[in-house]
Design an enzyme around this catalytic site. Structure first.
Site, PDB file in Angstrom:
ATOM      1  N   LYS A 198     107.093 -25.388  35.123  1.00 15.82           N
ATOM      2  CA  LYS A 198     105.666 -24.901  35.576  1.00 15.82           C
ATOM      3  C   LYS A 198     105.144 -25.654  36.807  1.00 15.82           C
ATOM      4  O   LYS A 198     105.237 -26.740  36.919  1.00 15.82           O
ATOM      5  CB  LYS A 198     104.987 -25.121  34.226  1.00 15.82           C
ATOM      6  CG  LYS A 198     103.288 -24.850  34.429  1.00 15.82           C
ATOM      7  CD  LYS A 198     102.390 -25.030  33.047  1.00 15.82           C
ATOM      8  CE  LYS A 198     101.264 -24.810  33.314  1.00 15.82           C
ATOM      9  NZ  LYS A 198     100.362 -25.060  31.952  1.00 15.82           N
ATOM     10  N   LYS A 252     106.763 -20.295  35.381  1.00 15.41           N
ATOM     11  CA  LYS A 252     105.526 -20.012  35.452  1.00 15.41           C
ATOM     12  C   LYS A 252     104.805 -20.623  36.882  1.00 15.41           C
ATOM     13  O   LYS A 252     105.289 -21.874  37.156  1.00 15.41           O
ATOM     14  CB  LYS A 252     104.701 -20.481  34.472  1.00 15.41           C
ATOM     15  CG  LYS A 252     103.275 -20.381  34.236  1.00 15.41           C
ATOM     16  CD  LYS A 252     102.551 -21.068  33.169  1.00 15.41           C
ATOM     17  CE  LYS A 252     101.253 -20.743  33.470  1.00 15.41           C
ATOM     18  NZ  LYS A 252     100.576 -21.789  32.257  1.00 15.41           N
TER      19      LYS A 252
HETATM   20  N1  PBG Z   1      98.069 -25.727  29.489  1.00 12.50           N
HETATM   21  C1  PBG Z   1      97.429 -25.180  30.723  1.00 12.50           C
HETATM   22  C2  PBG Z   1      97.831 -23.784  30.707  1.00 12.50           C
HETATM   23  N2  PBG Z   1      98.529 -22.987  29.862  1.00 12.50           N
HETATM   24  C3  PBG Z   1      98.805 -21.618  30.348  1.00 12.50           C
HETATM   25  C4  PBG Z   1      97.976 -21.732  31.737  1.00 12.50           C
HETATM   26  C5  PBG Z   1      97.768 -20.734  32.774  1.00 12.50           C
HETATM   27  C6  PBG Z   1      98.083 -19.275  32.415  1.00 12.50           C
HETATM   28  C7  PBG Z   1      97.511 -18.338  33.239  1.00 12.50           C
HETATM   29  O1  PBG Z   1      97.102 -18.694  34.419  1.00 12.50           O
HETATM   30  O2  PBG Z   1      97.457 -17.096  32.906  1.00 12.50           O
HETATM   31  C8  PBG Z   1      97.681 -23.163  31.860  1.00 12.50           C
HETATM   32  C9  PBG Z   1      96.688 -23.397  33.112  1.00 12.50           C
HETATM   33  C10 PBG Z   1      97.025 -24.915  33.604  1.00 12.50           C
HETATM   34  O3  PBG Z   1      98.070 -25.363  33.714  1.00 12.50           O
HETATM   35  O4  PBG Z   1      95.984 -25.233  34.228  1.00 12.50           O
END
Ligand code: PBG
Ligand code: MG
Length: 328
Positions: A198, A252
């Site tokens: 991520k 992601k």
């Molecule tokens: N645990 C945070 C989380 N879980 C999913 C997303 C993003 C998903 C999206 O943008 O659709 C995020 C955002 C972040 O890391 O700030």
């Protein structure tokens, strides 16, 4: 020498039936996971930066799950919008067995048990500072202390009936800790889909609006989420999560990271999922609204690209729309 091309690559493309016959990749509604946002409120709450996506009360989520089932979408992903009054520095609400998330899981498993429920494990919907974990005085996100509460969060979700636990926090070692707790807690068959690679991305803005953490977040998430410059590091992250007991891994964001998806698939031959994140969704919607592209075609082309890159499935806010297009 012949006056003609030795091989006419266009021959198999000439008719729709032949294009179908030669397609190397297929996309079906069964490849989609539909993320949704739950609210404590009584009504649908449209999210301005995610046009077409709303937060729903529990009853609305149950309706969406029925819709998913009818469309052939096998799984939904849940994210709660926690009222500010229930947020705290330590995100304790995350481990409350009666929090919004757990109540939603129970309602879903009661009403539509045949749809898989994937639940988010991370503290950002529960912390007053918007980070995914506990922070020290300097604002640094603490790894091991965070992991302990993530384990408790995962357990209340599993106890409520979650089918797939999906830690999105990027703490080191949390997959193994959650796997141990699940085994010991009678949930040997609860899956873990690790957000393994991520990235600290600019594409998450609308999501933070949706869960209500955008205004709260102090600083950025670069000390725990990955640097977009790195690919080898993603392979190490995946290797660790698999060794700790992840059943599947996620990359992601999605489209800007197709090279990572392909690298992971080639290196490990495990189920890989992509999250086509909120900013990607918003870009497609904005492009379509501006007349820069055909919405339906953009949706299906981007989702097919994930499949071609090696994904078993894709988390996408376009899931229901795509499933409708695919079943025509
Ligand atoms: N645990 C945070 C989380 N879980 C999913 C997303 C993003 C998903 C999206 O943008 O659709 C995020 C955002 C972040 O890391 O700030
Ligand atoms: Mg990791």
């Amino acid at each position: 020498m012949s006056r003609y091309p030795a091989l006419r690559m266009r021959r198999t493309r000439a008719a729709p039936w032949s294009r179908s016959l030669h397609a190397e990749t297929v996309l079906t509604p069964a490849d989609l996971i539909w993320p949704m946002f739950v609210t404590e409120g009584d009504d649908e709450e449209p999210i301005a930066s995610l046009p077409g996506v709303s937060r729903w009360p529990i009853a609305g989520i149950v309706d969406r799950a029925r819709e998913a089932r009818n469309l052939g979408i096998p799984c939904i992903a849940l994210f709660p919008n926690t009222p500010n009054a229930l947020r705290s520095a330590d995100g304790a609400e995350a481990a409350n067995p009666d929090n919004l998330m757990c109540r939603t899981i129970r309602a879903l498993k009661d009403a539509v048990p045949e749809v898989g429920v994937l639940t988010d494990v991370a503290l950002d919907p529960y912390t007053s500072h918007g980070h995914d974990g506990l922070i020290d005085e300097a604002g640094y996100v603490l790894n091991d202390a965070t992991s302990e509460i993530l384990v408790r969060q995962a357990m209340v979700q599993a106890n409520a009936g979650a089918d797939i636990i999906a830690p999105s926090d990027m703490m080191d070692g949390r997959v193994g800790a959650i796997r141990d707790a699940l085994e010991q807690g009678g949930h040997a068959n609860v899956q873990i889909m690790a957000y393994a690679a991520k990235y600290a991305s600019a594409f998450y803005g609308p999501f933070r609006d949706a869960v209500g953490s955008r205004g709260l977040l102090a600083g950025d998430k670069k000390t725990y989420q990955m640097d977009p410059a790195n690919r080898e590091e993603a392979l190490r992250e995946v290797e660790l999560d698999l060794a700790e007991g992840a059943d599947s891994v996620m990359v992601k964001p999605g489209l800007p990271y197709l090279d990572i998806i392909r690298s992971v698939k080639d290196a490990f031959q495990v189920p890989v999922f992509a999250y086509q994140v909120s900013g990607e969704y918003a870009m497609i919607e904005a492009a379509a609204a501006a007349g820069a592209g055909d919405r339906d075609a953009l949706v299906l082309e981007t989702l097919m690209a994930f499949r071609r890159a090696g994904c078993s499935g894709v988390l996408t806010y376009h899931a229901a729309h795509a499933a409708r297009l695919l079943s025509r």
